[in-house]
Design an enzyme around this catalytic site. Structure first.
Site, PDB file in Angstrom:
ATOM      1  N   LYS A  87       0.859  -1.184   0.000  1.00  0.00           N
ATOM      2  CA  LYS A  87       0.000   0.000   0.000  1.00  0.00           C
ATOM      3  C   LYS A  87       0.899   1.240   0.000  1.00  0.00           C
ATOM      4  O   LYS A  87       1.756   1.405   0.872  1.00  0.00           O
ATOM      5  CB  LYS A  87      -0.869  -0.040   1.268  1.00  0.00           C
ATOM      6  CG  LYS A  87      -2.167   0.702   1.165  1.00  0.00           C
ATOM      7  CD  LYS A  87      -3.004   0.390   2.391  1.00  0.00           C
ATOM      8  CE  LYS A  87      -4.264   1.177   2.444  1.00  0.00           C
ATOM      9  NZ  LYS A  87      -4.916   1.040   3.747  1.00  0.00           N
TER      10      LYS A  87
HETATM   11  C1  E4P Z   1      -8.240   1.569   3.952  1.00  0.00           C
HETATM   12  O1  E4P Z   1      -7.455   1.162   3.166  1.00  0.00           O
HETATM   13  C2  E4P Z   1      -8.127   2.874   4.623  1.00  0.00           C
HETATM   14  O2  E4P Z   1      -6.904   3.000   5.239  1.00  0.00           O
HETATM   15  C3  E4P Z   1      -9.260   3.052   5.565  1.00  0.00           C
HETATM   16  O3  E4P Z   1     -10.438   2.601   4.938  1.00  0.00           O
HETATM   17  C4  E4P Z   1      -9.393   4.448   6.124  1.00  0.00           C
HETATM   18  O4  E4P Z   1     -10.604   4.523   6.833  1.00  0.00           O
HETATM   19  P1  E4P Z   1     -10.942   5.686   7.858  1.00  0.00           P
HETATM   20  O5  E4P Z   1     -11.233   6.914   7.101  1.00  0.00           O
HETATM   21  O6  E4P Z   1     -12.130   5.187   8.609  1.00  0.00           O
HETATM   22  O7  E4P Z   1      -9.727   5.854   8.745  1.00  0.00           O
END
Ligand code: E4P
Length: 216
Positions: A87
């Site tokens: 990622k």
């Molecule tokens: C996923 O890959 C993201 O990091 C995550 O969905 C972020 O979510 P949030 O906005 O609830 O922190």
């Protein structure tokens, strides 16, 4: 649409996996810190544990922000398990790194996507997934789902194979709308997945069937 669970909590990953509908897991540094995972060895072990629990794509986020370091860190993460997807944040060096990973057959998830322009760049670089943050867009009084619709249209018109991974999901309704608009994947907190189970008429109907069953 594939279902990923958006957590580093092993109990929640197990509960989602036991439902039988889980296709993968996404994590991020905030989710890892929430579980008290500290230090490189513990972080790597946690990713390995998740990979052993779920036979699907597992996103592991780099912490570096310059090209050379992102490459080094991403290679180390990818070497942990074949199901690891690296990622990478949507920054200039991140896009360069995604292109490098693409050329070297390492799969990527471009995170922190808030506009169609960012999504196009990530797709051009060959990202496996792009992650638009629906809930955070909604939080800023814009409509996160409009971005999913726009991305779907662009990716279809342009023939991009990058998968749209709806992230920052806050509710069951977000999941339903993401499915309706053609997201390829939805990564969700466990609560939002479980919310899909609920309807008061189901509870009322089942209670009546069980009551009537006693008269059978
Ligand atoms: C996923 O890959 C993201 O990091 C995550 O969905 C972020 O979510 P949030 O906005 O609830 O922190």
């Amino acid at each position: 649409m594939k279902f990923f669970v958006d957590t580093a909590n092993l109990a929640q990953i197990k509960e989602a996996h036991d439902l039988g509908i889980l296709d993968g897991v996404t994590t991020n540094p905030s989710l890892m810190a929430k579980e008290g995972i500290k230090g490189e060895a513990a972080i790597n072990q946690h990713y390995k544990t998740i990979c052993e629990m779920v036979n699907g794509d597992i996103s592991a986020e780099v912490l570096s922000t310059d090209f050379e370091s992102i490459i080094k860190e991403g290679q180390q993460l990818a070497a942990l398990h074949p199901n690891i997807v690296v990622k990478v944040p949507m920054i200039k060096d991140g896009i360069k790194a995604i292109k490098w990973f693409t050329d070297h057959k390492i799969r990527t998830n471009c995170t922190l996507i808030f506009s169609a322009g960012q999504a196009i760049l990530a797709a051009k670089a060959g990202a496996t997934y792009v992650s638009p943050f629906i809930g955070r867009i909604d939080d800023s009084s814009w409509d996160g789902m409009e971005l999913i619709a726009q991305m779907r249209q662009i990716f279809d018109v342009q023939g991009y194979s990058t998968e749209i991974l709806a992230a920052s999901i806050r509710s069951g309704l977000h999941i339903v709308k993401a499915a309706e608009l053609g997201a390829d994947v939805c990564t969700c907190p466990l609560d939002s997945i479980l919310a899909l189970l609920k309807h008061p008429l189901t509870d009322i109907g089942l209670a009546k069937f069980l009551e009537d069953a006693k008269k059978m």
